[in-house]
Write an enzyme that holds these catalytic residues in place. Sequence first.
Site, mmCIF file in Angstrom:
data_model
loop_
_atom_site.group_PDB
_atom_site.id
_atom_site.type_symbol
_atom_site.label_atom_id
_atom_site.label_comp_id
_atom_site.label_asym_id
_atom_site.label_seq_id
_atom_site.Cartn_x
_atom_site.Cartn_y
_atom_site.Cartn_z
ATOM 1 N N SER A 71 -6.264 1.559 -7.542
ATOM 2 C CA SER A 71 -6.310 2.327 -8.789
ATOM 3 C C SER A 71 -6.989 1.568 -9.948
ATOM 4 O O SER A 71 -7.701 2.204 -10.753
ATOM 5 C CB SER A 71 -4.905 2.793 -9.170
ATOM 6 N N HIS B 168 1.848 -0.272 -11.962
ATOM 7 C CA HIS B 168 1.986 -0.982 -10.686
ATOM 8 C C HIS B 168 0.580 -1.091 -10.093
ATOM 9 O O HIS B 168 0.189 -0.293 -9.237
ATOM 10 C CB HIS B 168 2.904 -0.217 -9.733
ATOM 11 N N ASP C 43 6.912 -6.760 -15.376
ATOM 12 C CA ASP C 43 7.519 -5.527 -14.880
ATOM 13 C C ASP C 43 6.828 -4.325 -15.540
ATOM 14 O O ASP C 43 6.784 -4.223 -16.770
ATOM 15 C CB ASP C 43 9.019 -5.555 -15.220
ATOM 16 N N GLY C 44 6.326 -3.438 -14.718
ATOM 17 C CA GLY C 44 5.518 -2.336 -15.242
ATOM 18 C C GLY C 44 6.334 -1.273 -15.960
ATOM 19 O O GLY C 44 5.816 -0.584 -16.840
ATOM 20 N N HIS D 123 -5.727 8.740 -5.650
ATOM 21 C CA HIS D 123 -6.957 8.365 -6.351
ATOM 22 C C HIS D 123 -7.839 9.585 -6.649
ATOM 23 O O HIS D 123 -8.586 9.590 -7.623
ATOM 24 C CB HIS D 123 -7.702 7.281 -5.563
ATOM 25 N N GLU E 177 1.274 -5.903 -13.109
ATOM 26 C CA GLU E 177 1.606 -6.202 -11.709
ATOM 27 C C GLU E 177 2.595 -7.360 -11.727
ATOM 28 O O GLU E 177 2.412 -8.327 -12.457
ATOM 29 C CB GLU E 177 0.327 -6.554 -10.924
ATOM 30 N N ASP F 209 2.969 4.005 -10.012
ATOM 31 C CA ASP F 209 2.800 3.997 -8.553
ATOM 32 C C ASP F 209 3.641 2.884 -7.920
ATOM 33 O O ASP F 209 3.105 1.936 -7.346
ATOM 34 C CB ASP F 209 1.299 3.789 -8.258
HETATM 35 C C1 LIG Z 1 1.765 0.966 -4.236
HETATM 36 S S1 LIG Z 1 1.295 -0.598 -4.821
HETATM 37 C C2 LIG Z 1 0.138 -0.244 -6.085
HETATM 38 C C3 LIG Z 1 -1.157 0.305 -5.609
HETATM 39 C C4 LIG Z 1 -2.141 0.616 -6.703
HETATM 40 N N1 LIG Z 1 -1.552 1.391 -7.787
HETATM 41 C C5 LIG Z 1 -3.321 1.375 -6.138
HETATM 42 O O1 LIG Z 1 -3.314 2.617 -6.160
HETATM 43 O O2 LIG Z 1 -4.261 0.732 -5.700
HETATM 44 C C6 LIG Z 1 2.688 -1.081 -5.780
HETATM 45 C C7 LIG Z 1 2.555 -2.436 -6.468
HETATM 46 O O3 LIG Z 1 3.616 -2.560 -7.414
HETATM 47 C C8 LIG Z 1 4.002 -3.926 -7.471
HETATM 48 N N2 LIG Z 1 5.337 -3.923 -8.084
HETATM 49 C C9 LIG Z 1 6.546 -3.737 -7.491
HETATM 50 N N3 LIG Z 1 7.509 -3.660 -8.442
HETATM 51 C C10 LIG Z 1 6.880 -3.792 -9.649
HETATM 52 C C11 LIG Z 1 7.332 -3.758 -10.988
HETATM 53 N N4 LIG Z 1 8.614 -3.570 -11.294
HETATM 54 N N5 LIG Z 1 6.422 -3.890 -11.971
HETATM 55 C C12 LIG Z 1 5.092 -4.072 -11.678
HETATM 56 N N6 LIG Z 1 4.611 -4.113 -10.425
HETATM 57 C C13 LIG Z 1 5.498 -3.975 -9.423
HETATM 58 C C14 LIG Z 1 3.913 -4.394 -6.052
HETATM 59 O O4 LIG Z 1 3.754 -5.802 -6.022
HETATM 60 C C15 LIG Z 1 2.663 -3.635 -5.564
HETATM 61 O O5 LIG Z 1 1.522 -4.434 -5.724
#
Ligand SMILES: C[S@@+](CC[C@H](N)C(=O)[O-])C[C@H]1O[C@@H](n2cnc3c(N)ncnc32)[C@H](O)[C@@H]1O
Length: 283
Positions: free
Chosen positions: A100, A42, A142-143, A19, A118, A163
């Site tokens: 984030s 993500h 899917d991100g 961050h 997400e 992320d």
């Molecule tokens: C490390 S966390 C994100 C934290 C956030 N970026 C932050 O800094 O506050 C990863 C997130 O990605 C999500 N996730 C996992 N695979 C994903 C995908 N293929 N596409 C989107 N989100 C996904 C998970 O559910 C989780 O909430």
Amino acid sequence: MLSYRHAFHAGNHADVLKHAVQCLILEALGAKDKGFSYIDTHAGAGGYALDHEWTQKRAEYRDGIAKLWQQQERWPELQTYLDAVRALNDSDELAFYPGSPQVARHFKRPQDRLALMELHNNEIDILRDQLRQDGIAIHHRDGFEGLVGLLPPTPKRGLVLIDPPYEIKEDYQRVASTLAKAHQRWPIGIYAVWYPLLARAVDRSGQLKQALAKLGFEQVLCAELMVEQQADDFGMYGSGMIVLNPPWQLDSKLAGLLPRLGQALALDGQADWRLEWLKRAES
Ligand SMILES: C[S@@+](CC[C@H](N)C(=O)[O-])C[C@H]1O[C@@H](n2cnc3c(N)ncnc32)[C@H](O)[C@@H]1O
């Protein structure tokens, strides 16, 4: 099935590095009146109550943001980051930590656009509750695939934060293959990729760095923060951020910040930091 929930780790040393770098990049984008795009592949839940039982389980924020929060005046270079945290806390007590998306919202002006993706069925509901606002698009998808579909964005300057949880090793390959496609569609975008530094038996950071350095981006900067000794078998001893197309002077800002962060967040005498260009265009 997705099992990762970021609440267990909110505000830890890895969040601080991620961050802080996110804020330095958004500061640079916000220095011009022209709008910017911010895409979070993500996004997680958006922000986190630190008294939640999941966050309290290991209370990782105590060795992360809490250490900076106690001495805010010592961190003038992280002013906007600490402002973003302060914006969610009504008193001196640190009760809430921005993920984030909440960090990005702190920088958002009317001319800027945010897109948050997400995949988790529960996290997306919390994200929608927290971040519903004009100029913020929230996608339950899917991100990696979603990012390619959103490029090039409008406004045409901006930041993508990638992320993933890296609980499955495919995440490493997908980061690289998605960035290869992203480079074709939006070569001028700034991309910031977070990754963990893990025990020797399972660490994949070297391969990730090599793969991203080989993409078509001309400038690739890498910042790492190690808070303790690397173990042989398991555990995360630090993390890194790879920034493709970093804004001007991000390298010198990080060169000033990383040694101080390394000292403040050290858990043992092996704590360290590294700043390197994985690729740098001749000037
Ligand atoms: C490390 S966390 C994100 C934290 C956030 N970026 C932050 O800094 O506050 C990863 C997130 O990605 C999500 N996730 C996992 N695979 C994903 C995908 N293929 N596409 C989107 N989100 C996904 C998970 O559910 C989780 O909430």
